[in-house]
Design a protein around this motif. Structure first.
Motif, PDB file in Angstrom:
ATOM      1  N   ILE A  96       1.074  -1.215  -0.145  1.00  0.00           N
ATOM      2  CA  ILE A  96       0.504   0.132   0.289  1.00  0.00           C
ATOM      3  C   ILE A  96       0.951   1.331  -0.264  1.00  0.00           C
ATOM      4  O   ILE A  96       0.294   2.479  -0.747  1.00  0.00           O
ATOM      5  CB  ILE A  96      -1.182   0.270   1.474  1.00  0.00           C
ATOM      6  CG1 ILE A  96      -1.901  -1.298   1.319  1.00  0.00           C
ATOM      7  CG2 ILE A  96      -2.168   1.316   1.112  1.00  0.00           C
ATOM      8  CD1 ILE A  96      -3.185  -1.637   2.445  1.00  0.00           C
ATOM      9  N   THR A 114      -1.512   3.663   5.159  1.00  0.00           N
ATOM     10  CA  THR A 114      -1.553   2.645   5.476  1.00  0.00           C
ATOM     11  C   THR A 114      -2.702   2.840   6.576  1.00  0.00           C
ATOM     12  O   THR A 114      -3.924   1.181   6.314  1.00  0.00           O
ATOM     13  CB  THR A 114       0.131   2.124   6.052  1.00  0.00           C
ATOM     14  OG1 THR A 114       0.044   2.835   4.433  1.00  0.00           O
ATOM     15  CG2 THR A 114      -0.674   0.576   5.756  1.00  0.00           C
ATOM     16  N   LEU A 117      -6.028   3.829   4.950  1.00  0.00           N
ATOM     17  CA  LEU A 117      -6.650   2.902   3.738  1.00  0.00           C
ATOM     18  C   LEU A 117      -6.960   1.547   4.136  1.00  0.00           C
ATOM     19  O   LEU A 117      -7.765   0.972   3.883  1.00  0.00           O
ATOM     20  CB  LEU A 117      -5.220   2.740   2.677  1.00  0.00           C
ATOM     21  CG  LEU A 117      -5.086   4.178   2.250  1.00  0.00           C
ATOM     22  CD1 LEU A 117      -3.550   4.476   1.089  1.00  0.00           C
ATOM     23  CD2 LEU A 117      -6.653   4.502   0.642  1.00  0.00           C
ATOM     24  N   LEU A 118      -6.539   1.056   5.322  1.00  0.00           N
ATOM     25  CA  LEU A 118      -6.431  -0.160   5.450  1.00  0.00           C
ATOM     26  C   LEU A 118      -8.061  -0.259   6.325  1.00  0.00           C
ATOM     27  O   LEU A 118      -9.133  -1.136   5.768  1.00  0.00           O
ATOM     28  CB  LEU A 118      -5.847  -0.669   6.468  1.00  0.00           C
ATOM     29  CG  LEU A 118      -4.761  -1.551   5.407  1.00  0.00           C
ATOM     30  CD1 LEU A 118      -3.392  -1.985   6.872  1.00  0.00           C
ATOM     31  CD2 LEU A 118      -4.619  -2.967   4.280  1.00  0.00           C
ATOM     32  N   VAL A 121     -10.562   0.322   3.658  1.00  0.00           N
ATOM     33  CA  VAL A 121     -10.772  -0.837   2.850  1.00  0.00           C
ATOM     34  C   VAL A 121     -11.328  -2.156   3.747  1.00  0.00           C
ATOM     35  O   VAL A 121     -11.068  -3.437   3.082  1.00  0.00           O
ATOM     36  CB  VAL A 121     -10.139  -1.421   1.595  1.00  0.00           C
ATOM     37  CG1 VAL A 121     -10.104   0.264   0.370  1.00  0.00           C
ATOM     38  CG2 VAL A 121      -8.489  -1.650   2.141  1.00  0.00           C
ATOM     39  N   ARG A 141      -8.645  -6.180  -2.181  1.00  0.00           N
ATOM     40  CA  ARG A 141      -8.884  -4.847  -1.503  1.00  0.00           C
ATOM     41  C   ARG A 141      -7.561  -4.019  -0.966  1.00  0.00           C
ATOM     42  O   ARG A 141      -7.561  -2.941  -1.565  1.00  0.00           O
ATOM     43  CB  ARG A 141      -9.381  -5.231  -0.236  1.00  0.00           C
ATOM     44  CG  ARG A 141     -11.043  -5.458   0.079  1.00  0.00           C
ATOM     45  CD  ARG A 141     -11.791  -5.129   1.475  1.00  0.00           C
ATOM     46  NE  ARG A 141     -12.441  -6.382   0.930  1.00  0.00           N
ATOM     47  CZ  ARG A 141     -13.388  -6.605   1.199  1.00  0.00           C
ATOM     48  NH1 ARG A 141     -12.650  -7.185   2.359  1.00  0.00           N
ATOM     49  NH2 ARG A 141     -13.914  -7.506   1.463  1.00  0.00           N
ATOM     50  N   ALA A 145      -6.605   0.146  -2.212  1.00  0.00           N
ATOM     51  CA  ALA A 145      -5.605   0.873  -1.340  1.00  0.00           C
ATOM     52  C   ALA A 145      -4.927   0.960  -1.783  1.00  0.00           C
ATOM     53  O   ALA A 145      -4.370   2.726  -1.733  1.00  0.00           O
ATOM     54  CB  ALA A 145      -6.024  -0.070  -0.209  1.00  0.00           C
ATOM     55  N   ARG A 146      -3.953   0.282  -2.430  1.00  0.00           N
ATOM     56  CA  ARG A 146      -2.612   0.678  -3.282  1.00  0.00           C
ATOM     57  C   ARG A 146      -2.573   2.011  -4.001  1.00  0.00           C
ATOM     58  O   ARG A 146      -1.679   3.233  -3.864  1.00  0.00           O
ATOM     59  CB  ARG A 146      -1.782  -0.348  -3.704  1.00  0.00           C
ATOM     60  CG  ARG A 146      -0.540  -0.175  -4.584  1.00  0.00           C
ATOM     61  CD  ARG A 146       0.095  -1.010  -4.923  1.00  0.00           C
ATOM     62  NE  ARG A 146      -0.084  -1.666  -5.993  1.00  0.00           N
ATOM     63  CZ  ARG A 146       0.735  -2.850  -7.002  1.00  0.00           C
ATOM     64  NH1 ARG A 146       1.461  -3.345  -6.498  1.00  0.00           N
ATOM     65  NH2 ARG A 146      -0.839  -3.142  -8.337  1.00  0.00           N
ATOM     66  N   ALA A 149      -3.446   5.536  -2.685  1.00  0.00           N
ATOM     67  CA  ALA A 149      -2.757   6.147  -1.353  1.00  0.00           C
ATOM     68  C   ALA A 149      -1.899   7.459  -1.935  1.00  0.00           C
ATOM     69  O   ALA A 149      -1.816   8.135  -0.603  1.00  0.00           O
ATOM     70  CB  ALA A 149      -1.424   4.746  -0.576  1.00  0.00           C
TER      71      ALA A 149
END
Ligand code: ATP
Length: 351
Positions: A96, A114, A117-118, A121, A141, A145-146, A149
Motif C-alpha cells: 500500500i 496505510t 487505507l486499511l 477497505v 481490496r 488501497a495501494r 494511497a
C-alpha cells in the motif's frame, strides 16, 4: 473547467481501428463504467486515459489541461489493472505504501496513510500480513488501497472484480461504489458485465465496435436505449420490427397496429422497431381484445422462485414476459393467451 474530457480520440493498431472518434465529457467526482462486449475497445480507451497507450488522434484533458503528452506516472492516477499485480514479496502495508515511498513520503506519513487505507477497505490490522495469506477479495481490496494511497485525481480500474466468485463480486461492487461515494474521487471502471455497471455507475458508457453507442445514467440507459444493440446488451429486451403506420405513433407489426408514445415523431412508412422489457409485457389468459393486445402462445414457463419467466411465441417471434410470483398470470405451457404491450413501455428504435 473541472473534469475529464476525451476529445475526439482515435486509436489504430496498424490497419485495425480499436477506437473511432471517442468524444466524451465527464464532470468531476463521478463513477463511470465503460461497458461493452469483448473486443469493443474499453481497455484500449482506459489505457489511453492512463497514458499507457498513445492515441492516434485526439487529446485527453484533465481539468482543462491537455495531459496527452504526459507519461502515465505523471498523470496522478490510481490504477487497478490486471497487469499491475500486487508485489508478492512485500507485506500488505509495504504494498500500500509503495507509491508513497517512491514519492519520498516519510515513514510516519506512510504508516498513518496505510492504516487509514486499511480501515477504508475494511482490512484493519493486516499491514504485516503476507500477500499469500490473503483471499482473492482481500487482495483486491489491497490493490484498491495501494492505488488510492497517492490521493489520485483519477481512479482507473480494469475489470477489477472479474477474478472473484459471483457472490463476493456482488459484495465488492457495493463496497467499491460506497467507497467511491465517500471519497468523491472520479473513477472509471471497465466491465463487460451490465449488472455490475448498473450497480456501480453514475454514468454508463456503452461501447460496441470501437464506438460509443450511448452515454447516460443506468436508469436512462435501461429505460431509453437508443438502438437495438443497447436494448439487448443492457438487461433483456423483446424486439418487434415493423413499419410506422401514421403520425399517431402506431407501428404496424405483422399487420397488427401497436400504439406507442415515442413513435409519433417518425415518418409514415419508415421501418422501426419496438423494444419492450420483459417485465412490462402483460400476459392475459385466453383471448382478449383491446389496444396493443396481440395473440400469443406460451412455449415455456420457468418458475425461478423470486420471479416467473413466461416464454411466448407471437407471430413467429419469441417474446419473454417476467412477472413476480404474486402477479403470476394463470397460464401454462401450450396455452393460447393474449399479450398486452402498454404504449408507454414501448421504446421505439429507428432502424
Ligand atoms: P475485453 O473485454 O476482451 O478486454 P476490450 O473491449 O477491453 O475487450 P480492447 O482490449 O480494448 O477490448 O481491444 C480492442 C481491440 O483492439 C481488440 O480487437 C484487440 O484485439 C485490439 N488490440 C488491443 N490492443 C492491441 C495491440 N496492442 N495490438 C493490436 N491489437 C490490439
Amino acid at each position: 473547467m473541472s473534469g475529464l474530457r476525451i476529445d475526439h480520440v482515435g486509436k489504430s493498431f496498424g490497419m485495425f481501428e480499436a477506437l473511432k472518434d471517442i468524444d466524451l465529457d465527464f464532470p468531476d467526482g463521478k463513477f463511470i463504467c465503460l461497458l461493452g462486449p469483448s473486443g469493443c475497445g474499453k481497455t484500449t480507451l482506459l489505457r489511453v486515459i492512463a497514458g499507457l497507450e498513445t492515441p492516434t488522434r485526439g487529446r485527453i484533458l484533465l481539468d482543462g489541461t491537455d495531459i496527452s503528452g504526459l507519461p502515465a506516472h505523471r498523470r496522478n492516477l490510481g490504477m487497478v489493472f490486471q497487469s499491475l499485480a500486487l508485489f508478492p514479496h512485500l507485506t500488505v502495508g509495504e504494498n500500500i505504501a509503495y507509491g508513497l515511498r517512491i514519492r519520498g513520503a516519510d515513514q510516519a506519513t506512510r504508516r498513518r496513510k496505510t492504516e487509514e487505507l486499511l480501515d477504508l477497505v475494511r482490512l484493519p490490522g493486516t499491514a504485516d500480513r503476507q500477500i499469500s495469506q490473503l483471499s482473492g477479495g482481500q487482495r483486491q481490496r489491497v490493490a484498491i488501497a495501494r492505488a488510492l494511497a497517492i490521493d489520485p485525481k483519477l481512479f482507473l480500474l480494469d475489470e477489477p472484480l472479474s477474478a472473484l466468485d459471483a457472490k463476493l463480486r456482488e459484495t465488492m461492487q457495493v463496497e467499491l461504489k460506497l467507497l467511491q461515494k465517500r471519497l468523491g474521487i472520479s473513477t472509471i471502471v471497465v466491465t463487460h458485465d451490465q449488472r455490475e455497471a448498473l450497480t456501480m455507475a453514475d454514468i454508463v458508457v456503452v461501447m460496441n465496435h470501437a464506438e460509443v453507442q450511448q452515454v447516460g445514467s443506468p436508469l436512462d440507459i435501461y429505460r431509453n436505449p437508443v438502438n437495438a444493440f443497447v436494448a439487448d446488451f443492457i438487461g433483456s429486451s423483446n424486439l418487434l420490427t415493423g413499419v410506422v403506420g401514421g403520425e399517431d405513433g402506431v407501428i404496424i407489426v405483422d399487420g397488427l397496429p401497436v400504439q406507442t408514445e415515442a413513435g409519433r415523431a417518425l415518418v409514415r412508412g419508415t421501418k422501426a422497431s419496438i423494444s419492450i422489457r420483459p417485465e412490462e409485457v402483460l400476459v392475459h389468459p385466453g383471448t382478449e381484445t383491446g389496444p396493443n393486445h396481440l395473440p400469443a402462445k406460451v412455449t415455456f414457463v420457468r418458475d425461478l422462485g423470486a420471479s416467473v419467466e413466461i416464454m411466448l411465441e407471437c407471430s413467429g417471434r419469441e417474446i419473454l414476459a417476467v412477472s413476480s410470483p404474486r402477479t403470476r398470470p394463470a397460464v401454462d405451457t401450450g396455452d393460447a393467451v393474449t399479450i398486452e404491450l402498454p404504449p408507454a413501455a414501448c421504446v421505439v428504435l429507428a432502424s
